[in-house]
Design an enzyme around this catalytic site. Structure first.
Site, mmCIF file in Angstrom:
data_model
loop_
_atom_site.group_PDB
_atom_site.id
_atom_site.type_symbol
_atom_site.label_atom_id
_atom_site.label_comp_id
_atom_site.label_asym_id
_atom_site.label_seq_id
_atom_site.Cartn_x
_atom_site.Cartn_y
_atom_site.Cartn_z
ATOM 1 N N ASP A 18 -7.213 -5.508 -3.732
ATOM 2 C CA ASP A 18 -7.175 -6.898 -3.307
ATOM 3 C C ASP A 18 -7.528 -7.789 -4.487
ATOM 4 O O ASP A 18 -8.214 -7.369 -5.419
ATOM 5 C CB ASP A 18 -8.145 -7.156 -2.156
ATOM 6 C CG ASP A 18 -7.770 -8.409 -1.359
ATOM 7 O OD1 ASP A 18 -6.683 -8.974 -1.588
ATOM 8 O OD2 ASP A 18 -8.573 -8.821 -0.504
ATOM 9 N N GLY A 19 -7.046 -9.022 -4.414
ATOM 10 C CA GLY A 19 -7.358 -10.040 -5.399
ATOM 11 C C GLY A 19 -7.787 -11.308 -4.690
ATOM 12 O O GLY A 19 -7.435 -11.532 -3.532
ATOM 13 N N GLU B 221 -4.107 -10.071 -7.605
ATOM 14 C CA GLU B 221 -3.510 -9.041 -6.742
ATOM 15 C C GLU B 221 -2.810 -7.974 -7.578
ATOM 16 O O GLU B 221 -3.001 -6.776 -7.361
ATOM 17 C CB GLU B 221 -2.513 -9.665 -5.760
ATOM 18 C CG GLU B 221 -3.104 -10.620 -4.753
ATOM 19 C CD GLU B 221 -3.806 -9.963 -3.578
ATOM 20 O OE1 GLU B 221 -3.886 -8.719 -3.508
ATOM 21 O OE2 GLU B 221 -4.281 -10.716 -2.705
ATOM 22 N N ASP C 11 -2.875 -5.947 0.908
ATOM 23 C CA ASP C 11 -2.527 -6.973 1.890
ATOM 24 C C ASP C 11 -1.675 -8.065 1.245
ATOM 25 O O ASP C 11 -1.391 -9.077 1.852
ATOM 26 C CB ASP C 11 -3.766 -7.553 2.569
ATOM 27 C CG ASP C 11 -4.722 -8.242 1.603
ATOM 28 O OD1 ASP C 11 -4.376 -8.442 0.420
ATOM 29 O OD2 ASP C 11 -5.838 -8.580 2.043
ATOM 30 N N HIS D 8 -7.815 -8.779 6.632
ATOM 31 C CA HIS D 8 -8.837 -9.248 7.574
ATOM 32 C C HIS D 8 -8.565 -8.778 8.999
ATOM 33 O O HIS D 8 -8.843 -9.486 9.960
ATOM 34 C CB HIS D 8 -8.977 -10.773 7.506
ATOM 35 C CG HIS D 8 -9.135 -11.281 6.109
ATOM 36 N ND1 HIS D 8 -10.279 -11.067 5.373
ATOM 37 C CD2 HIS D 8 -8.274 -11.944 5.296
ATOM 38 C CE1 HIS D 8 -10.120 -11.594 4.177
ATOM 39 N NE2 HIS D 8 -8.914 -12.124 4.101
ATOM 40 N N ASP E 214 -11.459 -6.358 -0.448
ATOM 41 C CA ASP E 214 -11.550 -7.811 -0.320
ATOM 42 C C ASP E 214 -12.940 -8.316 -0.714
ATOM 43 O O ASP E 214 -13.080 -9.304 -1.432
ATOM 44 C CB ASP E 214 -11.225 -8.210 1.117
ATOM 45 C CG ASP E 214 -11.384 -9.700 1.357
ATOM 46 O OD1 ASP E 214 -10.520 -10.462 0.880
ATOM 47 O OD2 ASP E 214 -12.369 -10.090 2.018
#
Length: 166
Positions: free
Chosen positions: A10-11, A48, A70, A111, A121
């Site tokens: 994740d970024g 990302e 994501d 999420h 995240d």
């Protein structure tokens, strides 16, 4: 015995552009390790992509890997041929890392309660907000230029002696 790897990435970015962070959670058999870092002035998409790059770089060449992200930007660019209008420097690095590994790309809804996605995240946001701040910085263009400075030339351009004793 073939080792299968799973990487969640994740970024995050505050401001876009602004301070950003990235995180990668790597599973190898029953072992888990995490990587995370930051960039002071970046974008969410760069973070990302960079998270995936660093996750892959931490896994041996020739490995079989499932990458979960994501980011529809990353997943669809890699699987559906979305255009690469920006971040071409990072796409080139990612392509070179992918060429030497077998990758299965999986989109995961952000999420939505996937514990490993939530952990990636949390790492990315922690770096972006400075809460973690102990990860490695992303190598930016300005860092690359600094690293290539000549050690035997002073600020005026004159030759200077350098201590190479250590």
């Amino acid at each position: 015995m073939i080792t299968e790897f799973t990487i969640y990435t994740d970024g995050a970015c505050l401001g876009n552009p602004g301070p950003g962070g990235w995180g990668a959670v790597i599973l190898e058999d029953s072992q888990k390790r995490v990587l995370h870092g930051n960039e002071s002035q970046t974008t969410n998409n760069r973070m990302e992509i960079y998270a995936v790059i660093r996750g892959l770089q931490d896994v041996p060449k020739g490995a079989s890997i499932t990458v979960f992200s994501d980011s529809t930007y990353v997943i669809n660019t890699m699987t559906k041929g979305w255009k690469r209008n920006k971040n071409n420097d990072l796409w080139d690095i990612l392509d070179s890392e992918v060429r030497v590994r077998t990758i299965n790309w999986k989109w995961v809804k952000g999420h939505a309660g996937d514990p490993l996605n939530e952990e990636a995240d949390k790492l990315a946001h922690g770096e972006a907000t400075g809460i973690l701040g102990k990860g490695e910085p992303m190598e930016s263009e300005s860092t690359k230029k600094k690293d290539k400075s000549l050690t035997h030339i002073d600020t005026t351009g004159a030759a200077q002696m350098v201590d190479v004793g250590d």
